[in-house]
Design a protein around this motif. Structure first.
Motif, short mmCIF file in Angstrom:
data_model
loop_
_atom_site.label_atom_id
_atom_site.label_comp_id
_atom_site.label_asym_id
_atom_site.label_seq_id
_atom_site.Cartn_x
_atom_site.Cartn_y
_atom_site.Cartn_z
N ARG A 107 0.85 -1.19 0.00
CA ARG A 107 0.00 0.00 0.00
C ARG A 107 0.88 1.24 0.00
NH1 ARG A 107 -5.23 -0.45 3.80
NH2 ARG A 107 -5.79 1.32 2.55
N VAL A 108 0.34 2.29 -0.55
CA VAL A 108 1.02 3.59 -0.52
C VAL A 108 0.12 4.57 0.22
CG1 VAL A 108 2.30 3.18 -2.65
CG2 VAL A 108 0.09 4.31 -2.76
N PRO A 109 0.68 5.65 0.72
CA PRO A 109 -0.16 6.65 1.38
C PRO A 109 -1.19 7.23 0.41
CG PRO A 109 2.16 7.04 1.85
CD PRO A 109 2.10 5.97 0.82
N VAL A 110 -2.41 7.40 0.87
CA VAL A 110 -3.51 7.86 0.02
C VAL A 110 -3.20 9.22 -0.59
CG1 VAL A 110 -5.97 8.46 0.02
CG2 VAL A 110 -5.17 6.51 1.34
N GLU A 111 -2.53 10.07 0.14
CA GLU A 111 -2.23 11.41 -0.37
C GLU A 111 -1.23 11.39 -1.53
OE1 GLU A 111 0.19 10.70 3.38
OE2 GLU A 111 -1.93 10.59 2.91
N ASP A 112 -0.49 10.29 -1.71
CA ASP A 112 0.49 10.19 -2.79
C ASP A 112 -0.01 9.43 -4.02
OD1 ASP A 112 2.38 11.52 -1.25
OD2 ASP A 112 3.17 9.66 -0.39
N VAL A 113 -1.24 8.93 -3.98
CA VAL A 113 -1.75 8.08 -5.06
C VAL A 113 -1.72 8.80 -6.41
CG1 VAL A 113 -3.86 6.98 -5.94
CG2 VAL A 113 -3.12 6.58 -3.59
N ASP A 114 -2.22 10.04 -6.48
CA ASP A 114 -2.28 10.77 -7.76
C ASP A 114 -0.88 11.00 -8.32
OD1 ASP A 114 -5.04 10.89 -7.77
OD2 ASP A 114 -5.08 12.79 -6.66
N ARG A 115 0.04 11.37 -7.48
CA ARG A 115 1.42 11.62 -7.93
C ARG A 115 2.06 10.34 -8.45
NH1 ARG A 115 6.31 11.74 -4.99
NH2 ARG A 115 5.15 11.36 -3.09
N TYR A 116 1.88 9.24 -7.73
CA TYR A 116 2.44 7.96 -8.16
C TYR A 116 1.80 7.48 -9.47
CZ TYR A 116 4.76 7.26 -3.63
OH TYR A 116 5.56 7.37 -2.53
N ASN A 117 0.46 7.62 -9.59
CA ASN A 117 -0.21 7.16 -10.79
C ASN A 117 0.20 7.96 -12.02
OD1 ASN A 117 -1.54 5.05 -9.61
ND2 ASN A 117 -3.43 6.19 -9.24
N LEU A 120 3.50 6.53 -13.01
CA LEU A 120 3.33 5.19 -13.58
C LEU A 120 2.81 5.27 -15.02
CD1 LEU A 120 1.83 3.28 -10.53
CD2 LEU A 120 4.09 2.96 -11.54
N SER A 121 1.90 6.20 -15.29
CA SER A 121 1.38 6.31 -16.66
C SER A 121 2.45 6.81 -17.62
CB SER A 121 0.16 7.23 -16.69
OG SER A 121 0.54 8.56 -16.36
N LYS A 122 3.36 7.65 -17.16
CA LYS A 122 4.45 8.13 -18.01
C LYS A 122 5.38 6.99 -18.41
CE LYS A 122 4.72 12.78 -16.12
NZ LYS A 122 5.50 13.70 -15.29
N PHE A 123 5.59 6.06 -17.50
CA PHE A 123 6.50 4.94 -17.76
C PHE A 123 5.79 3.73 -18.37
CE2 PHE A 123 8.84 7.21 -14.37
CZ PHE A 123 9.97 7.52 -15.11
N GLY A 124 4.49 3.79 -18.53
CA GLY A 124 3.75 2.69 -19.16
C GLY A 124 3.62 1.47 -18.28
N ALA A 125 3.53 1.66 -16.98
CA ALA A 125 3.39 0.53 -16.06
C ALA A 125 2.05 -0.16 -16.25
CB ALA A 125 3.54 1.01 -14.62
N GLY A 133 -5.04 3.28 -1.88
CA GLY A 133 -3.59 3.10 -1.84
C GLY A 133 -3.14 1.68 -2.13
N ARG A 134 -4.03 0.85 -2.69
CA ARG A 134 -3.68 -0.54 -3.03
C ARG A 134 -3.35 -0.65 -4.51
NH1 ARG A 134 -8.13 -2.30 0.77
NH2 ARG A 134 -6.97 -3.10 2.54
N MET A 135 -2.49 -1.60 -4.84
CA MET A 135 -2.10 -1.80 -6.22
C MET A 135 -3.21 -2.53 -6.97
SD MET A 135 1.09 -3.91 -7.98
CE MET A 135 2.00 -3.88 -6.51
N ARG A 136 -3.51 -2.04 -8.19
CA ARG A 136 -4.50 -2.66 -9.07
C ARG A 136 -3.87 -2.85 -10.45
NH1 ARG A 136 -8.33 -4.23 -5.50
NH2 ARG A 136 -8.95 -2.49 -4.22
#
Length: 154
Positions: A107-117, A120-125, A133-136
């Protein structure tokens, strides 16, 4: 000359030597040197081993060596913990890096979800973090049992 050749080849098994001589006679016109016949014998032996991989299986000696070396690595205070000994397909002992588990957290902190996503979209994950905050995983087709492969259920 034949006596010298016979003396030089006395330690070569007779069946292998006969096979090498037969090949030499079919391809060359002159008298062979001992080194020529030994080379042919060695080539035949390599070919035989490549055709019969079950002959080259793991021996107890190699397995014991691997176990002893891994025990030394595990108990050495300054030993490397990122490598291990193993037996490869040809039955030889070799070193390799240990596989590591994923470095991503569950899990990641909920406040960081938008920044992480957005990163991730830039790198094509192939996954994103949900609002909890869970991985999908970004998998469109559902699993055969009707559930999607989207991580733990909430």
């Amino acid at each position: 000359m034949l006596a010298l050749l016979a003396r030089d080849l006395a330690d070569v098994p007779a069946d292998r030597l006969e096979r090498a001589i037969t090949e030499w006679v079919r391809t060359e016109r002159w008298m062979p040197k001992a080194a020529d016949l030994v080379d042919i014998c060695q080539r035949h032996q390599r070919d035989d081993l490549n055709l019969q991989p079950e002959v080259r299986g793991v021996t107890d000696e190699v397995a014991a060596f691997v176990d002893a070396r891994n025990a030394l690595l595990a108990h050495a205070p300054k030993g490397r913990k990122d490598i291990e000994w193993f037996v490869d397909a040809s039955g030889q002992a070799k070193l390799r890096y240990k596989g590591f588990e994923s470095i991503s957290p569950d899990r990641v902190p909920v406040e960081d979800v938008d920044r992480y996503n957005s990163a991730l979209s830039k790198f094509g994950a192939d996954f994103r973090w949900d609002c909890d905050g869970r991985m999908r995983l970004l998998k469109e087709d559902p699993e055969p049992d009707g559930r999607d492969n989207a991580g733990p259920a909430s």
